[in-house]
Design a protein around this motif. Structure first.
Motif, mmCIF file in Angstrom:
data_model
loop_
_atom_site.group_PDB
_atom_site.id
_atom_site.type_symbol
_atom_site.label_atom_id
_atom_site.label_comp_id
_atom_site.label_asym_id
_atom_site.label_seq_id
_atom_site.Cartn_x
_atom_site.Cartn_y
_atom_site.Cartn_z
ATOM 1 N N TYR A 197 20.738 -66.536 28.278
ATOM 2 C CA TYR A 197 20.804 -67.878 27.692
ATOM 3 C C TYR A 197 21.978 -68.710 28.182
ATOM 4 O O TYR A 197 22.079 -69.898 27.822
ATOM 5 N N VAL A 198 22.892 -68.125 28.964
ATOM 6 C CA VAL A 198 23.921 -68.947 29.594
ATOM 7 C C VAL A 198 23.269 -69.738 30.717
ATOM 8 O O VAL A 198 22.151 -69.446 31.143
ATOM 9 N N ARG A 199 23.959 -70.738 31.199
ATOM 10 C CA ARG A 199 23.405 -71.557 32.289
ATOM 11 C C ARG A 199 24.310 -71.498 33.500
ATOM 12 O O ARG A 199 25.463 -71.889 33.403
ATOM 13 N N PRO A 200 23.783 -70.970 34.621
ATOM 14 C CA PRO A 200 22.436 -70.422 34.763
ATOM 15 C C PRO A 200 22.327 -69.040 34.134
ATOM 16 O O PRO A 200 23.336 -68.364 33.936
ATOM 17 N N ALA A 201 21.091 -68.624 33.831
ATOM 18 C CA ALA A 201 20.869 -67.296 33.256
ATOM 19 C C ALA A 201 21.471 -66.244 34.194
ATOM 20 O O ALA A 201 21.325 -66.319 35.414
#
Length: 355
Positions: free
Chosen positions: A286-290
């Motif tokens: 769920y961080v960006r980017p995954a």
């Protein structure tokens, strides 16, 4: 044989077990003249005792002869995601096997405190103890303690006198680095975990070995402490593209901090640099980017630890091999093929970076 000097380390029950090729529970059975030990096994143990001039301690003679159906668990890393998941799975497996668990938790532990915790559990009549501790110095202190009951260590590099369950950290590191190499990256940095951690050292070894197998150079690595803050600090001055086009970060928290620092500096992930973490924490997708990362099945570790403990308790003559579980690479959006414009850059990196 000459008498050992007073300051020489005396042989303990684990040394006898290792020399005889049995568990230390079997040694205790021989010492207590208990039944259910094969004559040939008893002979090997007695010969090892004589050869090592072993004198048993009271703890070694205090083998539990009546099953309490209780096991002890010492977690010297309370609050960390991986160990916490392992504890939950271990407790669930123990309940299914109709065993109770006495648990002692500490945020971190030095050798004396962890040893005291183990001894406290022994006094509570547990049949065995499982130890979760990612500190080689603490582990060494525990392994030198003669407790008279089985100890299962959740540890990458447990010495031969302890039963152990671990995920293959070096293999996971090699998967991460191979993924980056297959994507065309040739200069791959590494931010390692703390020096006291066997897991961190195994990941360094895997990173170096995979680079060497492809004829690539392992440049000096950074040092972190598993926190996002240390990854962030590493990323503040990281030489993107000069020469590095990719980074293998030793855990996901440090990788998230690293990515945050690079984003503040205006770099894009993965266009400017590819990043791989380790652990596959719940936040990783769920961080960006995954985050591309190496998944460790912490629940499987807890289940395997209970299974190994029960195997030792049910068949004290066996000395089972260490249980080593495989990690799995999870490919997500934080890695991409290397840019041809920067691939093969040869600029020298500054001297070893420590955070």
């Amino acid at each position: 044989m000459a008498k050992q000097p007073d300051n020489a380390r005396k042989a303990n029950i684990f040394d006898v077990a290792r020399l005889a090729g049995v568990s230390h529970q079997t040694v205790s059975r021989v010492l207590n003249d208990l039944p259910n030990v094969r004559p040939a096994t008893r002979k090997r143990v007695e010969e090892a005792i004589r050869q090592l001039h072993y004198t048993p301690s009271p703890a070694a003679r205090a083998l539990v002869t009546k099953r309490s159906r209780m096991v002890g668990l010492v977690q010297a890393s309370a609050g960390e995601y991986g160990p916490s998941q392992t504890v939950v799975a271990f407790n669930e497996a123990a309940r299914a096997a109709q065993y109770g668990v006495l648990t002692i938790e500490m945020a971190s532990g030095e050798g004396g405190a962890v040893r005291q915790a183990v001894e406290t559990l022994v006094r509570q009549n547990v049949e065995g103890v499982v130890l979760i501790c990612d500190n080689r110095y603490v582990l060494d202190a525990i392994y030198e303690t003669e407790v008279g009951i089985p100890v299962v260590a959740i540890d990458t590099a447990a010495p031969g006198h302890a039963f152990s369950v671990a995920i293959d950290q070096a293999a996971g590191a090699r998967q991460a680095v191979r993924h980056l190499i297959d994507a065309g990256h040739r200069d791959i940095a590494h931010l390692a975990g703390p020096t006291h951690s066997p897991d961190a050292q195994a990941r360094i070894d895997g990173w170096r070995a995979e680079l060497a197998d492809h004829g690539l150079v392992a440049r000096p690595h950074g040092l972190g402490d598993w926190t996002a803050a240390s990854g962030y600090q590493f990323g503040r001055t990281f030489p993107v593209g000069e020469p590095f086009t990719a980074a293998f970060i030793a855990n996901d928290q440090m990788a998230i901090g690293f990515i945050s620092a690079l984003a503040e500096r205006g770099y894009r992930i993965p266009e400017d640099i590819s990043v791989v973490g380790f652990d596959d924490i719940p936040e990783a997708p769920y961080v960006r980017p995954a985050l591309t990362t190496v998944r460790q099945d912490f629940a499987a570790v807890g289940q395997a630890a209970l299974a190994l403990m029960l195997e030792v308790l049910d068949d004290g003559e066996s000395a089972p091999d260490p249980v080593v579980l495989p990690p799995v690479l999870q490919v997500r959006a934080s890695t991409a093929p290397a840019s041809p414009a920067r691939d093969g850059a040869t600029a020298e990196v500054p001297s070893r970076q420590a955070v």
